[in-house]
Write a protein that holds these residues in place. Structure first.
Motif, mmCIF file in Angstrom:
data_model
loop_
_atom_site.group_PDB
_atom_site.id
_atom_site.type_symbol
_atom_site.label_atom_id
_atom_site.label_comp_id
_atom_site.label_asym_id
_atom_site.label_seq_id
_atom_site.Cartn_x
_atom_site.Cartn_y
_atom_site.Cartn_z
ATOM 1 N N UNK A 24 0.827 -1.209 0.000
ATOM 2 C CA UNK A 24 0.000 0.000 0.000
ATOM 3 C C UNK A 24 0.864 1.262 0.000
ATOM 4 N N UNK A 25 0.436 2.309 -0.704
ATOM 5 C CA UNK A 25 1.144 3.592 -0.640
ATOM 6 C C UNK A 25 1.078 4.172 0.776
ATOM 7 N N UNK A 26 2.056 4.978 1.159
ATOM 8 C CA UNK A 26 2.031 5.586 2.496
ATOM 9 C C UNK A 26 0.767 6.411 2.707
ATOM 10 N N UNK A 27 0.211 6.283 3.899
ATOM 11 C CA UNK A 27 -0.931 7.112 4.282
ATOM 12 C C UNK A 27 -2.283 6.557 3.899
ATOM 13 N N UNK A 28 -2.321 5.510 3.079
ATOM 14 C CA UNK A 28 -3.589 4.917 2.661
ATOM 15 C C UNK A 28 -3.823 3.627 3.448
ATOM 16 N N UNK A 29 -5.026 3.444 3.936
ATOM 17 C CA UNK A 29 -5.386 2.261 4.718
ATOM 18 C C UNK A 29 -5.992 1.219 3.778
ATOM 19 N N UNK A 299 -3.215 4.410 -5.171
ATOM 20 C CA UNK A 299 -2.110 5.251 -5.651
ATOM 21 C C UNK A 299 -2.528 6.697 -5.908
ATOM 22 N N UNK A 300 -3.816 6.913 -6.151
ATOM 23 C CA UNK A 300 -4.266 8.285 -6.404
ATOM 24 C C UNK A 300 -5.177 8.817 -5.299
ATOM 25 N N UNK A 301 -5.378 8.012 -4.269
ATOM 26 C CA UNK A 301 -6.287 8.416 -3.194
ATOM 27 C C UNK A 301 -5.589 9.349 -2.214
ATOM 28 N N UNK A 302 -6.305 10.265 -1.590
ATOM 29 C CA UNK A 302 -5.707 11.149 -0.581
ATOM 30 C C UNK A 302 -5.351 10.386 0.685
ATOM 31 N N UNK A 303 -4.408 10.890 1.460
ATOM 32 C CA UNK A 303 -4.049 10.237 2.725
ATOM 33 C C UNK A 303 -5.279 10.045 3.606
ATOM 34 N N UNK A 304 -5.293 8.919 4.320
ATOM 35 C CA UNK A 304 -6.412 8.620 5.205
ATOM 36 C C UNK A 304 -7.520 7.814 4.555
ATOM 37 N N UNK A 305 -7.436 7.608 3.244
ATOM 38 C CA UNK A 305 -8.458 6.824 2.539
ATOM 39 C C UNK A 305 -8.406 5.373 3.015
ATOM 40 N N UNK A 306 -9.576 4.773 3.195
ATOM 41 C CA UNK A 306 -9.665 3.383 3.617
ATOM 42 C C UNK A 306 -10.316 2.556 2.511
ATOM 43 N N UNK A 307 -9.630 1.482 2.116
ATOM 44 C CA UNK A 307 -10.053 0.632 0.998
ATOM 45 C C UNK A 307 -10.096 -0.819 1.471
#
Length: 500
Positions: A24-29, A299-307
């Motif tokens: 996962x990219x940094x900052x994305x859950x 990869x294009x989501x803002x930090x804090x996004x949960x997927x």
């Protein structure tokens, strides 16, 4: 799981949600729901249990009635588990191009597997299931349009997801569609209970059935009447058959899908491999494809996004598919170098065998007792069992002979000298000593036909290839299948084949 269950079916569901840390990219859950934790290793265990129990409640499925369904494998495996536990015979139809592991698992669980030509695609195996059900009066599960499929996911999968994210916002839920049961069942609950969650549906980029926006030819009963015009063969077994299921079409028509994501087969393979090697998550191609879609969003989501991505099954279903094409069975060059870095136990440098413990009995030190000699004489004179194999339970050569005898329907008696039956007073060892004295041969197995010694595994194989063994059987009035054509040496385990 911290409790006791009354039967295996009670363990279906309640699968874990696991954080993806390295991909996962940094900052994305980024999370994965691991449906391989179901008892038969896939999300289709839920479908199987839901459909069978619904049919029982409605009376559509009668006690002892045969169940039949068309499947790419996972539904059939789940149904085989459910039917085994509940006592229903099961027949599945499956296109021949799906992985052999799946058909062997279903047969191991007691199901009958009817293969259909690969050229007839998924719609062909479905048509065969309908044909058999109508001809024999069997219960057809109809997983692709059966509302019990979606209902079970609404009651279980969707509720589990809401519980797992009750303390945080779930921004994206990513899935494939396949039967449409998971999609329709979960998406409608999320739309009601978690409207901020975007529903992302992935499909093969070379076979965009939903993405084509072309209608699916369909019969009045909801079943497909023909292949979808946009279907092309793809790598994701179980993901998209050659038609859009009724349940999937329902989800699309109800506007439960917020976005479609086309996924390349190469990305699916690579992501599955990355999940195994960087996250320790062993999953199949469809799971890799779904996670590939989740990673695109991440990869294009803002930090804090949960997927949350649905990973539908285990990688063990794909051992004979392109997922494992580059995985070696023999040692690689690097592994050979590691082996050579120390002196012992190498294929290129024989290691002196360790001496046996002084107290350990060996065939040479064990004497043939009168009881053992009488046992041997009786076995070789037994007119009801003219083919006798003196064997060891663990021996690979013995098992290779068993496979040959089974393929040719050769009746035989196996005297397993290391089995519990012959352990008292070391009767097995005494029989082996009597056997060695009788034949002058110390190896196992030893095969007799009509009281005459044939030899061991390779002697039988050689005689079988020349036809001499079959002649022995005929001379002793042993019935067998004369039409079987097999190279017996192919039945040996691969590690016993000569090294190149």
């Amino acid at each position: 799981m911290g409790t006791r269950y009354n039967n295996i079916l009670e363990t279906v569901g309640h699968t874990p949600v696991v954080r993806i840390n390295h991909l996962a990219p940094p900052g994305v859950n980024l999370y994965a729901k691991l449906e391989a934790f179901n008892p038969m290793g896939s999300i289709k265990d839920r479908l199987a249990l839901g459909v069978i129990e619904d049919a029982e409640r409605s009376g559509a499925l009668k006690p002892g009635q045969t169940v039949i369904e068309a499947t790419s494998g996972n539904t059939g495996i789940g149904l085989a588990m459910v039917c085994a536990q509940k006592g229903y015979p099961l027949v599945v139809t499956m296109a021949e191009n799906f992985s052999v592991e799946r058909r062997r698992m279903m047969r191991f669980l007691g199901a009958k597997v009817i293969l259909t030509p690969a050229s007839d695609k998924g719609s062909g195996m479905l048509a065969k299931a309908v044909e058999l059900a109508e001809s024999h009066g069997w219960f057809l599960c109809r997983q692709f349009e059966n509302e019990a499929n979606a209902d079970f996911h609404s009651r279980t999968t969707a509720v589990e997801i809401l519980d797992d994210f009750s303390d945080t916002r779930l921004d994206y839920w990513v899935t494939g569609f396949g039967t449409g049961g998971t999609l329709k069942g979960v998406a409608r609950v999320l739309k009601e209970k978690s409207p901020e969650t975007h529903i992302i549906v992935c499909e093969p980029d070379n076979s965009p059935l939903l993405g084509s926006h072309q209608p699916q030819p369909r019969s009045a009963n909801g079943m497909p009447s023909a292949s979808h015009p946009s279907f092309r063969p793809h790598l994701m077994q179980g993901w998209t058959p050659d038609f859009i299921s009724k349940l999937t079409e329902d989800a699309a028509n109800a506007e439960l899908i917020d976005e479609l994501r086309p996924i390349a087969g190469s990305d699916a393979l690579q992501t599955s491999l990355d999940l195994a090697r960087r996250e320790g998550i062993f999953c199949g191609i469809t799971a890799g494809a779904t996670m590939a879609g989740g990673l695109q969003i991440a990869r294009s989501a803002p930090p804090g996004t949960t997927i949350l991505c649905m990973l539908p099954d285990t990688g063990e279903r794909y051992l004979s598919t392109p997922l494992f094409a580059e995985i070696e069975t023999e040692m690689t060059t690097e592994e050979i170098e590691i082996s050579r870095s120390t002196p012992g136990y190498r294929f290129d440098k024989p290691t002196a065998p360790a001496p046996a413990p002084a107290a350990a009995p060996t065939p040479a030190t064990i004497k043939a007792t009168p009881q053992a000699e009488q046992f041997l004489a009786d076995a070789l004179q037994d007119k009801n069992n003219p083919v006798v194999m003196f064997a060891l339970e663990w021996c690979e050569f013995c098992w290779s002979l068993r496979k040959l005898f089974k393929q040719c329907n050769i009746p035989y008696r196996s005297v397993d000298l290391d089995s519990a039956q012959y352990q008292q007073d070391n009767l097995g060892g005494s029989i082996r000593a009597a056997l060695n004295a009788h034949t002058g041969c110390v190896t196992i197995p030893q095969i007799f036909v009509g009281g005459e010694f044939v030899g061991g595994c390779t002697e039988v194989f050689d005689e079988f290839k020349s036809g001499r063994f079959q002649q022995r059987l005929e001379d002793s009035s042993v019935s067998f299948d004369h039409d079987v054509s097999v190279d017996p040496y192919s039945l040996l385990p691969t590690w016993l084949h000569p090294r190149k």
